[in-house]
Design a protein around this motif. Structure first.
Motif, PDB file in Angstrom:
ATOM      1  N   LEU A  72      44.035  61.774  29.058  1.00  9.49           N
ATOM      2  CA  LEU A  72      42.587  61.609  29.131  1.00  9.49           C
ATOM      3  C   LEU A  72      41.840  62.579  28.226  1.00  9.49           C
ATOM      4  CD1 LEU A  72      42.110  60.993  32.956  1.00  9.49           C
ATOM      5  CD2 LEU A  72      42.391  59.342  31.114  1.00  9.49           C
ATOM      6  N   ASN A  73      42.508  63.622  27.777  1.00  7.30           N
ATOM      7  CA  ASN A  73      41.853  64.568  26.874  1.00  7.30           C
ATOM      8  C   ASN A  73      41.626  63.961  25.490  1.00  7.30           C
ATOM      9  OD1 ASN A  73      41.791  66.633  28.820  1.00  7.30           O
ATOM     10  ND2 ASN A  73      43.892  67.232  28.321  1.00  7.30           N
ATOM     11  N   ILE A 113      33.453  57.691  34.838  1.00  6.56           N
ATOM     12  CA  ILE A 113      33.366  56.287  34.442  1.00  6.56           C
ATOM     13  C   ILE A 113      33.595  56.124  32.946  1.00  6.56           C
ATOM     14  CG2 ILE A 113      31.723  54.379  34.131  1.00  6.56           C
ATOM     15  CD1 ILE A 113      32.653  54.422  36.915  1.00  6.56           C
ATOM     16  N   ILE A 114      34.311  55.056  32.597  1.00  6.17           N
ATOM     17  CA  ILE A 114      34.451  54.634  31.195  1.00  6.17           C
ATOM     18  C   ILE A 114      33.730  53.307  31.040  1.00  6.17           C
ATOM     19  CG2 ILE A 114      36.059  53.998  29.354  1.00  6.17           C
ATOM     20  CD1 ILE A 114      38.228  55.536  30.900  1.00  6.17           C
ATOM     21  N   LEU A 141      42.622  49.370  33.004  1.00  5.26           N
ATOM     22  CA  LEU A 141      42.091  49.508  31.655  1.00  5.26           C
ATOM     23  C   LEU A 141      43.062  50.389  30.880  1.00  5.26           C
ATOM     24  CD1 LEU A 141      39.602  49.003  29.727  1.00  5.26           C
ATOM     25  CD2 LEU A 141      38.875  51.315  30.401  1.00  5.26           C
ATOM     26  N   LEU A 142      43.466  49.950  29.682  1.00 13.63           N
ATOM     27  CA  LEU A 142      44.554  50.603  28.947  1.00 13.63           C
ATOM     28  C   LEU A 142      44.094  51.087  27.586  1.00 13.63           C
ATOM     29  CD1 LEU A 142      47.111  47.708  29.545  1.00 13.63           C
ATOM     30  CD2 LEU A 142      46.789  49.704  30.997  1.00 13.63           C
ATOM     31  N   ARG A 176      37.669  56.264  36.029  1.00  9.92           N
ATOM     32  CA  ARG A 176      38.692  56.991  35.286  1.00  9.92           C
ATOM     33  C   ARG A 176      39.875  57.342  36.180  1.00  9.92           C
ATOM     34  NH1 ARG A 176      36.225  61.311  31.098  1.00  9.92           N
ATOM     35  NH2 ARG A 176      38.431  61.350  30.556  1.00  9.92           N
ATOM     36  N   VAL A 177      41.038  57.349  35.589  1.00 18.33           N
ATOM     37  CA  VAL A 177      42.267  57.550  36.354  1.00 18.33           C
ATOM     38  C   VAL A 177      42.316  58.955  36.961  1.00 18.33           C
ATOM     39  CG1 VAL A 177      43.732  58.416  34.485  1.00 18.33           C
ATOM     40  CG2 VAL A 177      44.735  56.990  36.288  1.00 18.33           C
ATOM     41  N   ARG A 178      41.544  59.898  36.425  1.00 15.81           N
ATOM     42  CA  ARG A 178      41.484  61.229  37.029  1.00 15.81           C
ATOM     43  C   ARG A 178      41.008  61.147  38.475  1.00 15.81           C
ATOM     44  NH1 ARG A 178      37.629  64.241  38.390  1.00 15.81           N
ATOM     45  NH2 ARG A 178      36.046  62.984  37.360  1.00 15.81           N
TER      46      ARG A 178
END
Length: 317
Positions: A204-205, A245-246, A261-262, A300-302
């Motif tokens: 994610l970074n 959020i993305i 989401l990939l 977001r997966v975080r």
């Protein structure tokens, strides 16, 4: 980068579409005629799929996304599963053909949304797509692709056929909230652990605006479709993002809620939760690039990792 060159190899059975799928009027007429024929002419799965002209992912594209394809499932209520010698049937619901590739296959009766495996015993989906009160009577159908379409003998209606080992059953909801869009996720504990590998989590970074993304899900309660770059259209991309959020311009349909989401490598960035309009969640549909495509959002997966930590689980990669 073209991730579905026509010469990349044999087709896989997984549907493929770009951000802006389209079908000509002549194609639509042929699709409708084929639906009429399929309603009464016995045919094999292969013939049925070829007759409809479903755009399918090449082996190269499927290879890129193979781990996520294997970990992504259609969510259904257990009453929709019809026992059969091979495992289960799911009733197919042919509908009027529309203007894009998604509508070329029959929808699945009892379909609710999409979910993906993050640990051997935990699925992630959008909280608004499920109800914690009936999750004990839910099922997750893996490896659901166009090749599962069947027309049984004796003029029985079209059905999707899946082996029993591709179906897992829900037990409880460990985390479930829809208080805010950034909280719109649910973590479902399965009754039994699966032998499947969970998804791979993206770094994610390295998330940046305008980077290419993809999505895998059961749009309109149909078999898994990869939404990515094709020779016919561009890939969706990141419009903007916050800590939670993305926002992307990936096109979304009923059934996509809960889809992973990939990034371009097939690693998970987040869980798709729906349309965010202009970013203020007010229901309007704007387009970040003037294309007329509404902005879609993914948690977001975080956030998912934090929720898993609360129940003593961890994402294994």
């Amino acid at each position: 980068m073209n991730i579905d060159a026509a010469a990349a190899g044999a087709q896989t059975g997984y549907n493929l579409r770009s951000r802006f799928p389209s079908v000509s009027e002549s194609d639509l007429g042929e699709i409708v005629r084929n639906y009429d024929r399929m309603s009464f002419v016995p045919s094999s799965s292969k013939t049925a799929v070829e007759t409809l002209g479903i755009p399918q992912a090449s082996e190269a594209t499927a290879k890129r996304f193979e781990r996520c394809l294997a970990a992504t499932a259609l969510v259904v209520r257990t009453h929709a599963l019809i026992p059969c010698p091979a495992g289960f049937w799911l009733e197919a619901l042919p509908s009027a053909a529309g203007s894009d590739a998604v509508e070329r296959l029959p929808s699945i009766a009892g379909g609710i949304g999409t979910a993906f495996l993050v640990t051997p015993q935990h699925m992630v989906t959008a909280a608004h797509a499920i109800d914690e009160y009936w999750i004990g009577s839910s099922a997750f159908v893996f490896d659901l692709h166009a090749g599962c379409l069947r027309q049984p003998e004796d003029d029985l209606p079209l059905r999707y056929e899946v082996p029993a080992y591709n179906v897992a059953f829900g037990s409880t909801v460990s985390e479930h909230t829809t208080a805010r869009r950034s909280d719109d996720i649910a973590i479902v504990t399965l009754k039994e652990p699966t032998s499947r590998l969970g998804v791979v989590i993206a770094n994610l970074n390295r998330l940046v605006a305008h980077q290419e993304v993809a999505m895998i899900g059961c749009a309109r309660m149909q078999p898994l479709t990869i939404v990515a770059q094709t020779e016919q259209g561009p890939a969706p991309f990141v419009h903007s993002f916050t800590e939670d959020i993305i926002r992307t311009n990936v096109d979304s349909f009923q059934g996509n809620s809960g889809s992973p989401l990939l990034d371009a490598q097939g690693h998970v960035l987040g869980v798709h939760v729906g349309i965010t309009g202009d970013g203020r969640d007010n229901g309007s549909k704007s387009s970040p690039d003037g294309s007329g495509v509404a902005v879609a959002s993914a948690v977001r997966v975080r956030v998912i990792g934090d929720r898993l930590a609360k129940i003593g689980a961890a994402i294994l990669t």
